[in-house]
Design an enzyme around this catalytic site. Structure first.
Site, PDB file in Angstrom:
ATOM      1  N   HIS A 187      63.582  -9.717  12.256  1.00  9.29           N
ATOM      2  CA  HIS A 187      63.349  -8.206  11.818  1.00  9.29           C
ATOM      3  C   HIS A 187      64.491  -7.515  12.646  1.00  9.29           C
ATOM      4  O   HIS A 187      64.770  -7.298  13.868  1.00  9.29           O
ATOM      5  CB  HIS A 187      62.102  -7.923  12.359  1.00  9.29           C
ATOM      6  CG  HIS A 187      61.485  -6.536  12.335  1.00  9.29           C
ATOM      7  ND1 HIS A 187      61.317  -5.860  11.195  1.00  9.29           N
ATOM      8  CD2 HIS A 187      61.544  -5.535  13.411  1.00  9.29           C
ATOM      9  CE1 HIS A 187      61.137  -4.582  11.493  1.00  9.29           C
ATOM     10  NE2 HIS A 187      61.318  -4.236  12.851  1.00  9.29           N
ATOM     11  N   TYR A 227      60.804   2.451  10.939  1.00  7.82           N
ATOM     12  CA  TYR A 227      60.148   2.986  12.073  1.00  7.82           C
ATOM     13  C   TYR A 227      61.091   3.498  13.227  1.00  7.82           C
ATOM     14  O   TYR A 227      62.177   2.878  13.143  1.00  7.82           O
ATOM     15  CB  TYR A 227      58.925   2.107  12.727  1.00  7.82           C
ATOM     16  CG  TYR A 227      59.393   0.978  13.384  1.00  7.82           C
ATOM     17  CD1 TYR A 227      59.836   0.910  14.652  1.00  7.82           C
ATOM     18  CD2 TYR A 227      59.536  -0.307  12.781  1.00  7.82           C
ATOM     19  CE1 TYR A 227      60.360  -0.357  15.267  1.00  7.82           C
ATOM     20  CE2 TYR A 227      59.811  -1.552  13.232  1.00  7.82           C
ATOM     21  CZ  TYR A 227      60.208  -1.586  14.552  1.00  7.82           C
ATOM     22  OH  TYR A 227      60.648  -2.415  15.089  1.00  7.82           O
ATOM     23  N   ASP A 236      24.002 -14.246   6.914  1.00  6.55           N
ATOM     24  CA  ASP A 236      22.807 -14.511   6.270  1.00  6.55           C
ATOM     25  C   ASP A 236      22.882 -15.576   5.140  1.00  6.55           C
ATOM     26  O   ASP A 236      24.056 -15.833   4.686  1.00  6.55           O
ATOM     27  CB  ASP A 236      22.299 -13.222   5.413  1.00  6.55           C
ATOM     28  CG  ASP A 236      23.440 -12.539   4.382  1.00  6.55           C
ATOM     29  OD1 ASP A 236      24.424 -13.145   4.470  1.00  6.55           O
ATOM     30  OD2 ASP A 236      22.839 -12.012   3.657  1.00  6.55           O
TER      31      ASP A 236
END
Length: 807
Positions: A231, A262, A545
């Site tokens: 990166h 960013y 469940d």
């Protein structure tokens, strides 16, 4: 200085000295575990993982409530740690800007998430307000910004030193420059950690080695679904407009997601990171050693992968053009196939714990969660999305890991709809009649690795009259055909593919006693009875469940969620007793569901038996022409119907026979879209949406599935305490007043201007003619008729608490 010798044993060994490893050790120490040894391949507090090159930007808002909770806790933790009088977190705020109207709408969606998850002060601000906070921005280029005042900058290298010293104060030991060579196991349990400086016996080890984890995992037979990615990141400065600035950060951290970049302010400079390039995966074995680089995860910068991102950065922040790039790297960090971390205990080796693929943003919360699970047996948060045991075997192949990991990299800043599907490695796990479904125009969604129909294009011809319509965000990955399938299930007969349901056979002399302990309902019933029940953790949270069918005296069939089957199987295995066998039958049997008022007439065309005297919640073996099936009279949609289980090789012929005979009854195929709206109208709960470990059966309205008069079961003591104390919230049915509006789930619910809850489940109810939602409301606001509001993409919809169920 004399070298301190490694101890020959420890209660817990943490491998990895970055912020995740130190956070785990720190939180274990806070919970009273003093015999901790942490070993690090590099220097203590100066190791070479991503902690030491990451810019430390923290944005808390995430579509996943769990990830937001982990981030919120991290911000709070680091904000309360100080290093030489300085905070380990700077709350400078965070801004995400919109370059397009589509992104602007998405920011409104993000605002709803922030409100739902209790991230205070979040707001949409206009371009001028964005520029007031970050003067370098060209406000003419943007539509708006999403601002969170408590986002900011984490000083991870300071935080690990503070946490590490606290661990040492509590009796823990930290060792650097030690390579872990192997982990020895015996009889499915951890026994010893082999290092370059000696061996240590232990019963619990936590892998916090991030990008190196696949190498160590392979030595103990643990395939870790993680791929390291390069990166590009640079520091630019000095910036004329920030000349002389000495404070750590004065501007909010910034995301420009329409260009996948960013920003992070540091004194008179700015850091810029870019995802605006094709993924650059690495094999962990190709990472340099500590003798080659001080920080092995900070690799040589590749300008060709940064150029587009840098140009986009200058376009948004023109003053950057005058500054110089004075530091540049390709930082390495990890991606998983679904973008979530890898947390928890490995199901096949007791004592092997993982805390991997964790960013600084979530590291504090992950340490807390790991400590809670190790010591208490459960976490405060629902961690199902992060469970290391969530991957099917085919999802642990290198090809799958690499392709899905790369897809996550490409999508990291994309506008991702909650129903959006992956495009990589599809059509892998198929039901035996998959190609029949395809011929009928099935629109497939991937659920638990299976291809499952969401709706069928062949039913489009049945659209008529004034049917429910949608546009915009809520119309994505949706079709009005779902309404047709819903109505014809209620009024006629529909056929469903339930093959992906997790099917587990539990048998043994003490199988009944084991299942009575594992679940909440009473299972001591005659052979052929079907029981809806729950699995709880020790705090009374709902682990899952399921229905349990008693096949004979010592044999039971468990039917569970398709997308959580592996985690549920892991839970059952973790609590297994000697003499009990559990067999995963999921791939051995397929299942067809037949529902609607005409279902009995249709099925009797194939069977000599009468289905009129087939009671609800019972099972029996039946002959359907040449196919022998186990039939269960249960109905998730709330209409008359049966589920038919047959060996997989007989599934196609059963489908074909039902389809042939069904023509006389107007039989249609139906998908998961209709299934969800049907179950909502009937008040049937959905695992992962309405119920999870964060809720108990009393809050969830499932007390009928709990028998507190049983001698014992997991969670009984906690549940008795909850019942005595009373609950402060309960799951309620809520409907929108405007019959044309619909929401999708996770929207904040507002009363008198304050957020009081959020939507757990939502869909349009085609029978009741309005949007149906379920949410946990404070008791004071849970009465039928109570008026509330629901925030949706910048709009406020009026709603009211309705009866549960509606039908």
């Amino acid at each position: 200085m004399q070298k301190v010798e490694l101890p020959d044993k420890a209660e817990v060994i943490v491998i990895g000295g970055g912020i995740v490893g130190l956070s785990c050790a720190y939180h274990l120490a806070l919970k009273g575990i003093n015999d901790i040894v942490l070993v690090e391949m590099g220097k203590i507090f100066k190791a070479g993982g991503s902690t030491y090159h990451a810019p430390g930007i923290v944005f808390q808002t995430n579509p996943s409530k769990t990830m937001s909770n982990l981030a919120k806790y991290t911000v709070n933790l680091l904000s309360n740690l100080t290093y030489n009088g300085n905070p380990c977190f700077y709350k400078v705020g965070g801004i995400e800007v919109a370059y397009t109207k589509e992104r602007w709408d998405y920011l409104k969606y993000k605002l709803g998430l922030a409100k739902s998850y209790g991230i205070e002060g979040a707001d949409i601000i206009n371009p001028e307000e964005v520029k007031d906070k970050i003067p370098l921005i060209d406000s003419n280029k943007i539509y708006a910004g999403f601002y969170v005042p408590s986002d900011g900058v984490a000083k991870a290298t300071w935080a690990i030193e503070v946490m590490g010293k606290k661990v040492e104060e509590k009796g823990g030991k930290l060792f650097g420059n030690i390579e872990v060579l192997d982990i020895k196991t015996f009889d499915g349990k951890v026994k010893e950690v082999i290092t370059s400086r000696g061996n240590m016996k232990c019963e619990k080890v936590i892998l916090c080695t991030n990008v190196w984890a696949p190498l160590l995992g392979s030595k103990i037979g643990l395939k870790i679904p993680l791929v390291p990615m390069q990166h590009p990141f640079v520091w630019v400065g000095p910036i004329e407009e920030l000349k002389g600035e000495e404070r750590e950060a004065i501007h909010p951290v910034l995301r420009h997601q329409d260009r996948s970049i960013y920003f992070r302010n540091f004194k008179d400079s700015y850091g810029i990171g870019s995802y605006y390039h094709n993924p650059l995966p690495l094999n962990p074995s190709d990472l340099p050693s500590y003798t080659q680089r001080d920080i092995p995860t900070a690799l040589e910068f590749t300008p060709e992968h940064f150029e587009k991102g840098y140009n986009a950065a200058i376009e948004l922040m023109p003053p950057l053009k005058k500054a110089d790039i004075y530091h540049k790297i390709n930082g390495v960090f990890s991606f998983t196939p679904d973008g979530f971390p890898l947390l928890g205990e490995f199901k096949d080796i007791k004592g092997v714990w993982l805390a991997l693929a964790v960013w600084i943003t979530h590291a504090g919360g992950v340490g807390k969660a790991i400590a809670e699970m190790m010591i208490d047996g459960f976490s405060e948060w629902d961690l199902r999305e992060c469970d290391i045991n969530r991957f099917h075997p085919y999802q642990l192949t290198d090809n799958f890991i690499n392709l899905r990991g790369a897809e996550q990299y490409r999508k990291i800043y994309a506008i991702v709809h909650p129903l959006e599907q992956s495009s990589e490695h599809r059509n892998v796990r198929l039901s035996p009649f998959h190609f029949r479904l395809k011929e009928l125009g099935a629109e497939f969604f991937e659920v638990g690795g299976w291809e499952r129909p969401q709706w069928f294009k062949c039913n489009e011809k049945l659209l008529y009259g004034d049917y429910h319509k949608r546009s915009g965000w809520e119309a994505k990955y949706w079709s009005p055909i779902q309404g047709v399938e819903h109505k014809l299930t209620r009024e006629g007969v529909a056929i469903y593919d339930f093959t992906p349901l997790t099917k587990i056979l539990v048998k043994g002399e003490d199988a009944l006693e084991f299942l009575q302990y594992l679940t909440t309902n009473n299972l001591d019933k005659p052979i052929g009875k079907v029981t809806y029940t729950l699995m709880l953790n020790k705090k009374g949270g709902i682990v899952g469940d399921l229905t349990i069918t008693r096949l004979d005296e010592d044999s039971f069939l468990l039917l569970l969620s398709s997308f959580m089957g592996l985690q549920h199987l892991s839970w059952i295995s973790r609590n297994l007793r000697k003499g009990i066998q559990i067999i995963d039958l999921t791939s051995f049997y397929c299942c067809i569901g037949l529902y609607g008022p005409k279902s009995r007439d249709l099925i009797e065309r194939l069977s000599k038996e009468s289905f009129s005297d087939f009671p609800k919640l019972t099972a029996k073996k039946v002959e359907l022409k040449i196919t022998k099936a186990l039939a269960l009279n249960i109905s998730y949609v709330g209409e008359m119907g049966w589920e038919f289980y047959v060996p997989t090789e007989f599934g196609l012929s059963l489908w074909d026979n039902l389809w042939k005979e069904g023509k006389d009854f107007g039989l249609i195929p139906a998908g998961l879209g209709a299934l969800d709206s049907l179950r909502l109208e009937k008040g049937n709960r959905s695992w992962g949406n309405d119920i999870s470990t964060e809720y108990n059966p009393i809050e969830a309205g499932l007390e009928f599935a709990v028998k507190l008069n049983k001698e014992k079961f997991i969670g009984k003591e906690a549940l008795e305490g909850i019942k005595d104390k009373g609950i402060n919230k309960k799951l309620c049915c809520i409907t929108l007043n405007d019959k044309d509006k619909v929401v999708l789930g996770k929207e904040p619910i507002i009363k008198d201007g304050k957020v009081i809850s959020y939507v757990n489940s939502a869909n349009y109810g085609y029978t009741v003619g309005k949007c149906v939602m379920y949410a946990y409301l404070p008791i004071d606001y849970s009465k039928e008729g109570e008026e509330v509001e629901v925030y949706y993409l910048g709009n406020m919809y009026e709603a009211k608490v309705s009866k549960d169920p509606l039908l």
